[in-house]
Design a protein around this motif. Structure first.
Motif, PDB file in Angstrom:
ATOM      1  N   ILE A   8      58.825 -85.586  40.975  1.00  0.00           N
ATOM      2  CA  ILE A   8      59.545 -87.279  40.543  1.00  0.00           C
ATOM      3  C   ILE A   8      59.106 -88.023  39.817  1.00  0.00           C
ATOM      4  CG2 ILE A   8      61.660 -87.903  41.739  1.00  0.00           C
ATOM      5  CD1 ILE A   8      60.982 -86.022  44.212  1.00  0.00           C
ATOM      6  N   ALA A   9      59.796 -88.457  38.808  1.00  0.00           N
ATOM      7  CA  ALA A   9      59.868 -89.322  37.925  1.00  0.00           C
ATOM      8  C   ALA A   9      60.388 -90.572  38.139  1.00  0.00           C
ATOM      9  CB  ALA A   9      59.674 -89.124  36.256  1.00  0.00           C
ATOM     10  N   GLY A  10      60.318 -91.136  38.972  1.00  0.00           N
ATOM     11  CA  GLY A  10      60.695 -93.225  39.173  1.00  0.00           C
ATOM     12  C   GLY A  10      60.770 -92.512  40.905  1.00  0.00           C
ATOM     13  N   ALA A  11      60.355 -93.523  41.413  1.00  0.00           N
ATOM     14  CA  ALA A  11      60.615 -94.053  43.453  1.00  0.00           C
ATOM     15  C   ALA A  11      61.047 -94.593  43.641  1.00  0.00           C
ATOM     16  CB  ALA A  11      58.501 -94.072  42.966  1.00  0.00           C
ATOM     17  N   GLY A  12      62.051 -94.852  42.549  1.00  0.00           N
ATOM     18  CA  GLY A  12      63.464 -95.988  43.561  1.00  0.00           C
ATOM     19  C   GLY A  12      64.238 -95.008  44.291  1.00  0.00           C
ATOM     20  N   GLU A  37      56.796 -99.194  40.752  1.00  0.00           N
ATOM     21  CA  GLU A  37      57.005-100.553  41.729  1.00  0.00           C
ATOM     22  C   GLU A  37      55.792 -99.575  43.099  1.00  0.00           C
ATOM     23  OE1 GLU A  37      60.512-102.812  42.413  1.00  0.00           O
ATOM     24  OE2 GLU A  37      61.584-100.419  41.552  1.00  0.00           O
ATOM     25  N   ALA A  38      55.121-101.268  43.483  1.00  0.00           N
ATOM     26  CA  ALA A  38      54.551-101.159  44.751  1.00  0.00           C
ATOM     27  C   ALA A  38      55.330-100.994  45.923  1.00  0.00           C
ATOM     28  CB  ALA A  38      53.657-102.400  44.987  1.00  0.00           C
ATOM     29  N   PRO A  39      56.762-101.726  45.912  1.00  0.00           N
ATOM     30  CA  PRO A  39      57.174-100.480  47.264  1.00  0.00           C
ATOM     31  C   PRO A  39      57.565 -99.144  47.326  1.00  0.00           C
ATOM     32  CG  PRO A  39      59.047-102.174  46.484  1.00  0.00           C
ATOM     33  CD  PRO A  39      57.457-102.037  45.453  1.00  0.00           C
ATOM     34  N   PRO A  40      57.715 -98.446  48.999  1.00  0.00           N
ATOM     35  CA  PRO A  40      58.481 -96.992  48.349  1.00  0.00           C
ATOM     36  C   PRO A  40      59.609 -97.309  48.825  1.00  0.00           C
ATOM     37  CG  PRO A  40      57.802 -97.879  50.932  1.00  0.00           C
ATOM     38  CD  PRO A  40      57.265 -98.662  49.891  1.00  0.00           C
ATOM     39  N   PRO A  41      60.048 -95.983  47.866  1.00  0.00           N
ATOM     40  CA  PRO A  41      61.761 -95.999  47.689  1.00  0.00           C
ATOM     41  C   PRO A  41      62.322 -96.892  48.856  1.00  0.00           C
ATOM     42  CG  PRO A  41      61.060 -94.251  47.127  1.00  0.00           C
ATOM     43  CD  PRO A  41      59.407 -94.570  48.108  1.00  0.00           C
ATOM     44  N   TYR A  42      63.395 -97.357  48.466  1.00  0.00           N
ATOM     45  CA  TYR A  42      64.245 -98.668  49.056  1.00  0.00           C
ATOM     46  C   TYR A  42      66.096 -98.423  48.597  1.00  0.00           C
ATOM     47  CZ  TYR A  42      63.649-102.306  45.111  1.00  0.00           C
ATOM     48  OH  TYR A  42      63.273-103.040  44.437  1.00  0.00           O
ATOM     49  N   GLU A  43      67.116 -98.824  49.445  1.00  0.00           N
ATOM     50  CA  GLU A  43      68.054 -98.690  48.323  1.00  0.00           C
ATOM     51  C   GLU A  43      68.511-100.384  47.813  1.00  0.00           C
ATOM     52  OE1 GLU A  43      70.881 -96.258  48.930  1.00  0.00           O
ATOM     53  OE2 GLU A  43      69.690 -95.142  50.749  1.00  0.00           O
TER      54      GLU A  43
END
Length: 133
Positions: A8-12, A37-43
């Motif tokens: 999965i390209a994109g960990a947003g 990004e550094a943080p894990p996926p978030y809303e």
């Protein structure tokens, strides 16, 4: 679902939900979630609402925390960019030079905020909200 490797390209937000949904729907293969990004996926929607109003904190926005990632067996690569996709070879090249093969590739790269050419846009109190940072 057929096992294999899905990258999965994109960990947003979209990438996080894609990974979680694959597991919820019974996918048992390898899932690799790659994001810059550094943080894990978030809303993201609460960034311009609840966060600014102090109604919630960044930790409440997380879609996949460390425990969830471990429980769901999702390999996450944060601070990592996919710099090349080779569709014929079914592989991606990461910014660190590592090449990863895939059976399926999901693109969840999101968008970028546009800089509008309007008066006052460069004022110190004008911000674009796109990430937790």
């Amino acid at each position: 679902m057929t096992a294999g490797r899905i990258i999965i390209a994109g960990a947003g937000q979209a990438g996080g939900w894609a990974a979680r949904t694959l597991r919820d729907k019974g996918y048992t293969g390898n899932i690799v979630l790659v994001g810059v990004e550094a943080p894990p996926p978030y809303e993201r929607p609460p960034l311009s609402k609840e966060i600014l109003q102090g109604a919630c904190t960044p930790d409440t926005l997380v879609i996949l925390d460390d425990e969830s990632l471990k429980t769901l067996d999702i390999d996450i690569r944060l601070n990592t960019e996919i710099i090349e996709i080779d569709r014929q070879a079914h592989s991606v090249m990461l910014g660190n030079g590592q090449q990863l093969a895939y059976d399926k590739l999901i693109l969840c790269t999101g968008g970028r905020a546009r800089h509008l050419p309007i008066s006052g846009i460069e004022h110190e109190r004008v911000f674009k909200l796109r990430t937790l940072d």
